[in-house]
Scaffold this motif. Structure first.
Motif, PDB file in Angstrom:
ATOM      1  N   LYS A   1      11.148   0.094   3.835  1.00 18.41           N
ATOM      2  CA  LYS A   1      10.633   0.410   5.182  1.00 18.41           C
ATOM      3  C   LYS A   1       9.110   0.364   5.217  1.00 18.41           C
ATOM      4  CE  LYS A   1      14.306   3.628   6.246  1.00 18.41           C
ATOM      5  NZ  LYS A   1      14.520   5.018   5.900  1.00 18.41           N
ATOM      6  N   GLU A   2       8.508   0.922   4.172  1.00 19.55           N
ATOM      7  CA  GLU A   2       7.037   0.993   4.130  1.00 19.55           C
ATOM      8  C   GLU A   2       6.496  -0.190   3.336  1.00 19.55           C
ATOM      9  OE1 GLU A   2       5.136   3.463   5.473  1.00 19.55           O
ATOM     10  OE2 GLU A   2       6.931   4.440   6.266  1.00 19.55           O
ATOM     11  N   LYS A   3       5.225  -0.489   3.584  1.00 24.40           N
ATOM     12  CA  LYS A   3       4.577  -1.549   2.802  1.00 24.40           C
ATOM     13  C   LYS A   3       4.367  -1.067   1.358  1.00 24.40           C
ATOM     14  CE  LYS A   3       3.869  -5.266   5.175  1.00 24.40           C
ATOM     15  NZ  LYS A   3       2.870  -5.501   6.183  1.00 24.40           N
ATOM     16  N   ALA A   4       4.600  -1.933   0.394  1.00 25.46           N
ATOM     17  CA  ALA A   4       4.370  -1.570  -1.018  1.00 25.46           C
ATOM     18  C   ALA A   4       2.869  -1.499  -1.262  1.00 25.46           C
ATOM     19  CB  ALA A   4       5.003  -2.612  -1.917  1.00 25.46           C
ATOM     20  N   ILE A   5       2.450  -0.457  -2.022  1.00 25.45           N
ATOM     21  CA  ILE A   5       1.010  -0.372  -2.323  1.00 25.45           C
ATOM     22  C   ILE A   5       0.737  -0.200  -3.820  1.00 25.45           C
ATOM     23  CG2 ILE A   5       0.264   0.528  -0.062  1.00 25.45           C
ATOM     24  CD1 ILE A   5       0.033   3.285  -1.526  1.00 25.45           C
ATOM     25  N   ILE A   6       1.794   0.000  -4.590  1.00 23.48           N
ATOM     26  CA  ILE A   6       1.556   0.294  -6.012  1.00 23.48           C
ATOM     27  C   ILE A   6       2.747  -0.191  -6.840  1.00 23.48           C
ATOM     28  CG2 ILE A   6       2.556   2.643  -5.890  1.00 23.48           C
ATOM     29  CD1 ILE A   6       0.222   3.523  -7.744  1.00 23.48           C
ATOM     30  N   GLU A   7       2.441  -0.575  -8.079  1.00 21.92           N
ATOM     31  CA  GLU A   7       3.531  -0.988  -8.968  1.00 21.92           C
ATOM     32  C   GLU A   7       3.864   0.162  -9.924  1.00 21.92           C
ATOM     33  OE1 GLU A   7       4.219  -5.043 -11.140  1.00 21.92           O
ATOM     34  OE2 GLU A   7       3.010  -3.770 -12.434  1.00 21.92           O
ATOM     35  N   ILE A   8       5.152   0.386 -10.160  1.00 20.87           N
ATOM     36  CA  ILE A   8       5.526   1.357 -11.207  1.00 20.87           C
ATOM     37  C   ILE A   8       5.498   0.572 -12.515  1.00 20.87           C
ATOM     38  CG2 ILE A   8       7.285   2.954 -12.071  1.00 20.87           C
ATOM     39  CD1 ILE A   8       8.412   3.124  -9.234  1.00 20.87           C
ATOM     40  N   PRO A   9       4.499   0.819 -13.379  1.00 20.38           N
ATOM     41  CA  PRO A   9       4.324  -0.066 -14.538  1.00 20.38           C
ATOM     42  C   PRO A   9       5.572  -0.200 -15.419  1.00 20.38           C
ATOM     43  CG  PRO A   9       2.429   1.388 -14.296  1.00 20.38           C
ATOM     44  CD  PRO A   9       3.450   1.851 -13.301  1.00 20.38           C
ATOM     45  N   SER A  10       6.292   0.901 -15.662  1.00 16.75           N
ATOM     46  CA  SER A  10       7.430   0.811 -16.591  1.00 16.75           C
ATOM     47  C   SER A  10       8.616   0.080 -15.964  1.00 16.75           C
ATOM     48  CB  SER A  10       7.864   2.201 -17.058  1.00 16.75           C
ATOM     49  OG  SER A  10       8.300   2.957 -15.935  1.00 16.75           O
ATOM     50  N   GLN A  11       8.632  -0.065 -14.642  1.00 16.65           N
ATOM     51  CA  GLN A  11       9.784  -0.687 -13.966  1.00 16.65           C
ATOM     52  C   GLN A  11       9.461  -2.074 -13.414  1.00 16.65           C
ATOM     53  OE1 GLN A  11      12.619   1.339 -14.057  1.00 16.65           O
ATOM     54  NE2 GLN A  11      11.202   2.617 -15.224  1.00 16.65           N
ATOM     55  N   LYS A  12       8.164  -2.353 -13.356  1.00 14.97           N
ATOM     56  CA  LYS A  12       7.711  -3.622 -12.770  1.00 14.97           C
ATOM     57  C   LYS A  12       8.249  -3.823 -11.352  1.00 14.97           C
ATOM     58  CE  LYS A  12       5.200  -5.951 -15.926  1.00 14.97           C
ATOM     59  NZ  LYS A  12       3.932  -5.266 -15.865  1.00 14.97           N
ATOM     60  N   VAL A  13       8.220  -2.733 -10.573  1.00 12.50           N
ATOM     61  CA  VAL A  13       8.588  -2.875  -9.156  1.00 12.50           C
ATOM     62  C   VAL A  13       7.455  -2.311  -8.312  1.00 12.50           C
ATOM     63  CG1 VAL A  13      11.111  -2.789  -9.408  1.00 12.50           C
ATOM     64  CG2 VAL A  13       9.844  -0.653  -9.151  1.00 12.50           C
ATOM     65  N   LYS A  14       7.278  -2.910  -7.140  1.00  9.98           N
ATOM     66  CA  LYS A  14       6.187  -2.476  -6.264  1.00  9.98           C
ATOM     67  C   LYS A  14       6.778  -1.630  -5.146  1.00  9.98           C
ATOM     68  CE  LYS A  14       3.116  -6.209  -7.494  1.00  9.98           C
ATOM     69  NZ  LYS A  14       3.951  -6.912  -8.462  1.00  9.98           N
ATOM     70  N   VAL A  15       6.165  -0.468  -4.951  1.00 10.86           N
ATOM     71  CA  VAL A  15       6.754   0.512  -4.032  1.00 10.86           C
ATOM     72  C   VAL A  15       5.687   1.139  -3.138  1.00 10.86           C
ATOM     73  CG1 VAL A  15       8.657   1.106  -5.616  1.00 10.86           C
ATOM     74  CG2 VAL A  15       6.502   2.354  -5.769  1.00 10.86           C
ATOM     75  N   CYS A  16       6.158   1.971  -2.196  1.00 13.01           N
ATOM     76  CA  CYS A  16       5.221   2.689  -1.329  1.00 13.01           C
ATOM     77  C   CYS A  16       4.857   4.022  -1.988  1.00 13.01           C
ATOM     78  CB  CYS A  16       5.847   2.912   0.047  1.00 13.01           C
ATOM     79  SG  CYS A  16       7.239   4.052   0.002  1.00 13.01           S
TER      80      CYS A  16
END
Ligand code: SF4
Length: 426
Positions: A27-42
């Motif tokens: 729903k929200e724009k991604a602004i950061i990556e979770i380094p251990s998961q390699k996914v970009k999230v809000c």
């Protein structure tokens, strides 16, 4: 934002809005990556992921009970601050107690104390401050006058362990929560492994049960949280932490291994979790089942302070270190102008006064360069002046560690300064 530790830049993060949605909520724009998961999230999903992992660790290892009184020793840094914030958020009704040890490290402890006071005030968590110089009459800096001058952290560690235990009893804590994270644990495990210290490895479990009744158990809720993700949490949530370093911070073997692990992580994202799993599931059970480990457990009471010790002479490591300080008569590193005038009266010409203006960069240079610069004065008393007393003090500390007889003069009137014949305008 950049993050510095022991004069080394470790992490950097610049937040930016990606042109796509958060992988989790969509729903929200991604602004950061979770380094251990390699996914970009809000932001929200990052926080939820981060806090849930800590919750899962606490629940998996049964770290907390509702009736516990939980102490968090704050250092002003990102790890202990994050721990306190997340514990308060996850368990708003638990009896939380923050503690700060003011170790009397000049120009450092006071700054950290102010930071910690603000954090606790904002979180509405009670804070207990233990002021070491006021309570016990010495500072951690004083170890610069002993043979611990180049390993002050080791002396400081013994003092802090003693204080953890003493304060936990005074405050009737049932649990002490520490900010050790995944990178700390794995790098320490590997360091101890290379040193052959297997019983040390066994103590790195997520929960350390007390040896005696009425002692607090120790828990590590950030056991499975990577250090980088703690830093990201701090930046994302604008948590004020100290970007100043303790002047005694050293590059320890464990910090070197941490760097190697970070490099290996570029090849294998899960390397730290894999190592943690091998250590906790395979090696620690093996160590604990060995007869030699069980024998090692014999502990005594220190005849001086009453705390637990494994020392065969029944005097704990902390008391031996304090004893060293008691033998030192002159613990001065910083003199005011009158003290300085008194001091030099009896020195003939065996001293030099050095203005540090435009020499501040030497503080960040290698020890070799610092020694080379001050070498001509090796056998003299060196008095340092700077418009910033903190700079003067840091120079005096560094030079003392290299066995120079250095003092910082807090303030010297310009007229008098120019009249000193021992002045060196380097
Ligand atoms: Fe103590 Fe070393 Fe930490 Fe400074 S860096 S507070 S001396 S352990």
């Amino acid at each position: 934002m950049k993050y510095y530790k022991a004069e080394e830049e470790i992490f950097e993060l610049e937040l930016k809005e990606y042109p796509f949605f958060c992988k989790f909520c969509k729903k929200e724009k991604a602004i950061i990556e979770i380094p251990s998961q390699k996914v970009k999230v809000c932001k929200n999903c990052y926080n939820t992921f981060f806090e849930n992992r800590i919750k899962k660790t606490i629940e998996k290892y049964k770290m907390l009970k509702p009736q516990d009184k939980v102490g968090v020793f704050l250092s002003g840094g990102k790890d202990s601050s994050t721990l306190l914030i997340v514990l308060k958020k996850l368990y708003p009704d638990i009896n939380l107690q923050a503690i700060f040890l003011n170790l009397g490290i000049r120009y450092y402890s006071e700054k950290v104390e102010n930071l910690v006071k603000n954090l606790c005030q904002n979180l509405n968590v009670p804070l207990y401050i233990y002021n070491l110089p006021q309570k016990e009459g010495y500072r951690i800096d004083d170890f610069v006058f002993t043979h611990f001058k180049n390993k002050i952290c080791s002396a400081c560690g013994a003092i802090k362990r003693y204080l953890f235990s003493k304060i936990a009893k005074e405050l009737k804590l049932t649990v002490i929560a520490t900010g050790h994270h995944l990178d700390d644990i794995v790098s320490t495990m590997l360091t101890l492994f290379f040193q052959g210290d297997f019983s040390g490895i066994a103590k790195l479990e997520p929960v350390l049960q007390p040896f005696f009744p009425n002692q607090a158990k120790k828990i590590k809720p950030l056991y499975t949280t990577p250090e980088k993700e703690i830093f990201y949490y701090i930046v994302l949530n604008e948590i004020p932490v100290g970007n100043f370093t303790c002047p005694h911070a050293e590059i320890t073997p464990s910090k070197k291994i941490k760097k190697i692990l970070t490099d290996l992580e570029k090849e294998n994202r899960q390397i730290k979790y894999q190592l943690l799993s091998v250590f906790t599931k395979k090696l620690i059970p093996l160590i604990k089942s060995h007869p030699a480990y069980k024998e090692e457990k014999s502990l005594n009471i220190c005849i001086k302070c009453g705390e637990i010790t494994s020392a065969s002479d029944n005097i704990c490591s902390r008391c031996k270190k304090v004893e060293l300080l008691n033998k030192i008569e002159d613990k001065a590193l910083e003199l005011n102008y009158e003290e300085f005038e008194d001091f030099v009266k009896n020195l003939d010409s065996n001293w030099v006064l050095i203005d540090l203006k435009e020499k501040e960069h030497l503080l960040n240079e290698s020890s070799k360069k610092l020694i080379k610069f001050f070498k001509p004065y090796r056998n003299k008393y060196i008095f340092l002046v700077s418009s910033d007393p903190e700079i003067g003090y840091l120079f005096a500390l560094k030079l003392r560690k290299k066995r120079f007889k250095a003092y910082s003069i807090i303030k010297i009137p310009e007229k008098e300064y120019l009249e000193f014949h021992n002045r060196e305008d380097l």
